[in-house]
Structure formats: C-alpha cells, structure tokens
Design an enzyme around this catalytic site. Structure first.
Site, mmCIF file in Angstrom:
data_model
loop_
_atom_site.group_PDB
_atom_site.id
_atom_site.type_symbol
_atom_site.label_atom_id
_atom_site.label_comp_id
_atom_site.label_asym_id
_atom_site.label_seq_id
_atom_site.Cartn_x
_atom_site.Cartn_y
_atom_site.Cartn_z
ATOM 1 N N TYR A 48 0.848 -1.189 0.000
ATOM 2 C CA TYR A 48 0.000 0.000 0.000
ATOM 3 C C TYR A 48 0.884 1.238 0.000
ATOM 4 O O TYR A 48 1.921 1.279 0.683
ATOM 5 C CB TYR A 48 -0.922 0.008 1.224
ATOM 6 C CG TYR A 48 -1.846 1.208 1.253
ATOM 7 C CD1 TYR A 48 -2.906 1.302 0.356
ATOM 8 C CD2 TYR A 48 -1.659 2.237 2.157
ATOM 9 C CE1 TYR A 48 -3.751 2.400 0.365
ATOM 10 C CE2 TYR A 48 -2.503 3.333 2.177
ATOM 11 C CZ TYR A 48 -3.549 3.418 1.280
ATOM 12 O OH TYR A 48 -4.380 4.499 1.281
ATOM 13 N N ASP A 62 -0.855 15.915 5.583
ATOM 14 C CA ASP A 62 -1.753 15.207 4.675
ATOM 15 C C ASP A 62 -3.033 16.009 4.477
ATOM 16 O O ASP A 62 -4.100 15.642 4.960
ATOM 17 C CB ASP A 62 -2.053 13.815 5.244
ATOM 18 C CG ASP A 62 -2.937 12.984 4.327
ATOM 19 O OD1 ASP A 62 -2.934 13.234 3.115
ATOM 20 O OD2 ASP A 62 -3.629 12.081 4.841
ATOM 21 N N ASP A 89 -2.951 5.647 -2.814
ATOM 22 C CA ASP A 89 -3.952 6.618 -2.367
ATOM 23 C C ASP A 89 -3.914 7.823 -3.313
ATOM 24 O O ASP A 89 -2.905 8.511 -3.411
ATOM 25 C CB ASP A 89 -3.582 7.038 -0.933
ATOM 26 C CG ASP A 89 -4.474 8.109 -0.358
ATOM 27 O OD1 ASP A 89 -5.393 8.579 -1.042
ATOM 28 O OD2 ASP A 89 -4.226 8.495 0.815
ATOM 29 N N ASP A 91 -6.160 10.362 -3.089
ATOM 30 C CA ASP A 91 -6.925 11.446 -2.460
ATOM 31 C C ASP A 91 -8.259 11.652 -3.188
ATOM 32 O O ASP A 91 -8.995 10.712 -3.407
ATOM 33 C CB ASP A 91 -6.104 12.732 -2.410
ATOM 34 C CG ASP A 91 -4.969 12.658 -1.405
ATOM 35 O OD1 ASP A 91 -4.973 11.752 -0.555
ATOM 36 O OD2 ASP A 91 -4.064 13.505 -1.465
ATOM 37 N N HIS A 116 -7.545 4.333 -4.819
ATOM 38 C CA HIS A 116 -8.848 4.720 -4.290
ATOM 39 C C HIS A 116 -9.035 6.225 -4.385
ATOM 40 O O HIS A 116 -8.092 7.007 -4.238
ATOM 41 C CB HIS A 116 -9.080 4.215 -2.859
ATOM 42 C CG HIS A 116 -8.058 4.616 -1.845
ATOM 43 N ND1 HIS A 116 -8.032 5.857 -1.250
ATOM 44 C CD2 HIS A 116 -7.036 3.923 -1.289
ATOM 45 C CE1 HIS A 116 -7.039 5.912 -0.388
ATOM 46 N NE2 HIS A 116 -6.405 4.759 -0.397
ATOM 47 N N GLU A 118 -11.551 9.322 -2.977
ATOM 48 C CA GLU A 118 -12.422 9.563 -1.825
ATOM 49 C C GLU A 118 -13.447 10.649 -2.082
ATOM 50 O O GLU A 118 -13.372 11.383 -3.080
ATOM 51 C CB GLU A 118 -11.580 9.919 -0.597
ATOM 52 C CG GLU A 118 -10.803 11.199 -0.722
ATOM 53 C CD GLU A 118 -9.685 11.276 0.315
ATOM 54 O OE1 GLU A 118 -9.666 12.275 1.056
ATOM 55 O OE2 GLU A 118 -8.856 10.353 0.359
ATOM 56 N N CYS A 126 -6.750 14.389 6.616
ATOM 57 C CA CYS A 126 -6.513 13.015 7.037
ATOM 58 C C CYS A 126 -7.828 12.397 7.497
ATOM 59 O O CYS A 126 -8.618 13.033 8.207
ATOM 60 C CB CYS A 126 -5.480 12.980 8.164
ATOM 61 S SG CYS A 126 -5.284 11.355 8.927
ATOM 62 N N ARG A 161 -13.448 5.354 -1.748
ATOM 63 C CA ARG A 161 -13.339 5.585 -0.307
ATOM 64 C C ARG A 161 -14.409 6.589 0.100
ATOM 65 O O ARG A 161 -14.589 7.614 -0.565
ATOM 66 C CB ARG A 161 -11.950 6.132 0.040
ATOM 67 C CG ARG A 161 -11.859 6.642 1.464
ATOM 68 C CD ARG A 161 -10.465 7.070 1.830
ATOM 69 N NE ARG A 161 -10.499 8.162 2.794
ATOM 70 C CZ ARG A 161 -9.423 8.686 3.378
ATOM 71 N NH1 ARG A 161 -8.225 8.216 3.095
ATOM 72 N NH2 ARG A 161 -9.542 9.681 4.229
ATOM 73 N N GLU A 191 -13.911 4.569 5.496
ATOM 74 C CA GLU A 191 -12.927 5.130 6.416
ATOM 75 C C GLU A 191 -13.509 5.343 7.806
ATOM 76 O O GLU A 191 -14.693 5.672 7.973
ATOM 77 C CB GLU A 191 -12.402 6.457 5.861
ATOM 78 C CG GLU A 191 -11.363 7.167 6.726
ATOM 79 C CD GLU A 191 -10.084 6.373 6.921
ATOM 80 O OE1 GLU A 191 -10.155 5.245 7.462
ATOM 81 O OE2 GLU A 191 -9.017 6.871 6.552
ATOM 82 N N ASN A 213 -8.838 -0.015 7.223
ATOM 83 C CA ASN A 213 -7.655 0.819 7.452
ATOM 84 C C ASN A 213 -7.260 0.729 8.920
ATOM 85 O O ASN A 213 -7.906 1.310 9.782
ATOM 86 C CB ASN A 213 -7.964 2.267 7.072
ATOM 87 C CG ASN A 213 -6.788 3.193 7.307
ATOM 88 O OD1 ASN A 213 -5.665 2.750 7.550
ATOM 89 N ND2 ASN A 213 -7.048 4.496 7.245
#
Length: 300
Positions: A48, A62, A89, A91, A116, A118, A126, A161, A191, A213
């Site tokens: 990951y 982040d 990731d 975002d 992914h 989101e 975050c 996500r 999440e 996660n």
C-alpha cells in the site's frame, strides 16, 4: 536485479484473481521502494502507498498538498521494485472529474494495480482527523464514474473511499457506498469504522470487497487480521505503520548519538549490511558486471 520482471498487467490480473477468491489480503504501507521489497520478502500479499506517507516524505501534512505528478512518480518507483500488486492513495483525484480520469491513466502507466478515490471536499484532510467535510453524492458519483470510464486495463482496481461515517453515521456510509458501487467502484474503503460490527454491516450490505484501514492513533480500534476476516473484510492496510516505526527508531538513534557520541549500543537494532545486500540482490549486479566486463582478447 533492477526492477520486477512481472508486468503491471500481470500483477493486476493476479491481484484481481486473489481478491475474487474472498481471502483477506494484507497490504502494509511502504514508505520507499526498499521497504516495498522488504514487504514482499516477508510474505505479504501486496503493498500500500499512503498519501499521508507520500506527503510526510516531503515534510508536508496530509491535507491535499501533493500533486498528481509527485504521487504518480513516487508510486511508480515503489511499485516497480516488487512483484506484489501496489495500491496507491489518490486522495480526491486531484481535481474535477476530468482530472480524476487523467489520474487513473497516469497511475495505470506508473504500474499500479489500483487506487482509491475519496468523497471528501478538495483539499482533503486526514481521514482520522475531526472537521472533515464530504462532497454531495452527485459529485462523489461523478468522480468514481470518471475513474471507471478512464481506465484501459479492466483489472486496474477502482476503489471508492467514503469518509461520511464520521460525519453522518454508519447508515449514511452504507448508502453512499452502494451508490459508489453502482457508479462503477470495484471495491469500497469505508474510512474510520469504529467497531467490527460496523465492518460486518458494510460487508453484508455490499457485493464488492471492502478494505479496513488499521492506522494507529486513529478512530478505529486496531483489530487483528483474524478479527477482520471474521467480519467479512477482504483487504487490510497498515498505511503509516512502517514509517512511524522507522522514524521512531531514527529519533532514538539520534538521541543516542547526542548522549553517547556513537551508535555501538544500537547495532543490534540495525539492518545488517549483509541483509541489505541480500534485499537489493547485490550478487546479481556483481554477476552482471562480471559478464559484461570480464573478457579476453584473441589474436586473429
């Protein structure tokens, strides 16, 4: 020697086969290419690549400050170093739906097995911090639809996500996840789930794989692999764990240098030179050099 000899297309195909089997796949987070190779050596199922780690590697929080170019470039360096599939990731997809589409194709070209996208507002926060906001369902659907339409390799995993659980609760998260699956998501990353029952409810409600996660110091309890398997989870990530451990060890080593003036007491905690050389396959490079440079001249 050099990079993985398994093509990205083959990594994706094998990954999707294993994911379809229903087994739980373990994806520790790599913080650089060498750690990805270590993850493979230790027998895990995939790698990951965390957006939080990529940002931290640049000394940034982040909060959506990294660019597509930075993420795709570093993800490529990590993914090509291992035979394992790598998920990155992305975002919020780095912009509007057309940007999301470009993101997918850039990540395909970088050799990733999946990503992914989101449903937070852009710039994001975050996932385990308070004060998050999510976009409306229509915007979230457009992101996933753009991602699914843009991919050229059907085995490239498009994961949705959703961060809505922390804002509107579990029922809203399930409803949002169903809508994103209908839009084309191959898997769902819910999440900040708080309990095993919540993971189980999500898994029961969906007919696609779900990801857990297990990040430290967050909203979710740190459940074991066996617990998550029992709740119907198909993938689990530990996104920042290796970076946290490495930075903790580095900080303690620097303290020792300040206190003792040398690192003799830390030798037992270090990766030995021989182990590093094994990990980077030093002998293959030596063999290659010998084959190229060791030659004899013959008289004609």
């Amino acid at each position: 020697m050099l990079y993985s000899t398994v093509t990205p297309a083959e990594k994706r195909r094998l990954f999707r086969e294993r994911l379809a089997s229903g087994e739980l796949l373990r994806f520790p987070g790599a913080f650089n290419p060498l750690s990805a190779r270590l993850i493979e050596e230790k027998g895990f199922d995939g790698v990951y690549i965390s957006g939080a780690v990529l940002a931290a590697d640049l000394g940034l929080p982040d909060i959506g400050l990294t660019t597509l170019t930075e993420v795709a470039g570093r993800a490529k360096q990590i993914a090509r170093m291992t035979d394992l599939p790598a998920i990155v990731d992305a975002d919020t997809g780095f912009g509007e739906p057309m940007n999301v589409a470009r993101t997918i194709q850039e990540l395909e070209d970088a050799g990733l097995a999946g990503t992914h996208i989101e449903d937070q507002i852009n710039p994001k926060r975050c996932g385990h911090l308070d004060g998050k906001s999510v976009v409306d369902e229509d915007t979230a659907i457009k992101r996933i639809r753009a991602a699914a339409d843009a991919r050229r390799d059907e085995n490239f995993l498009i994961m949705a996500r959703t961060d809505i659980r922390a804002i509107e609760g579990l029922d809203a998260a399930i409803d949002r996840a169903k809508a994103l699956v209908d839009a084309g998501a191959d898997a769902v990353f819910p999440e900040a789930m708080r309990t095993l029952d919540e993971f189980e409810a999500m898994a029961t409600a969906l007919d696609v794989p779900i990801l857990a996660n297990m990040t430290e110091f967050g909203k979710s309890e740190l459940f074991s692999v066996e617990q998550l398997r029992g709740a119907g989870v198909n993938m689990v990530i530990w996104p920042v764990s290796l970076l946290r451990i490495a930075m903790g060890a580095a900080g303690r080593a620097l303290d020792t240098l300040n206190d003792e003036g040398h690192l003799t007491s830390k030798l037992g905690e270090m990766q030995h030179r021989a182990d590093l050389y094994d990990l980077i396959d030093y002998e293959s490079y030596n063999h290659f050099d010998s084959g190229v440079f060791n030659f004899t001249l013959t008289k004609e």
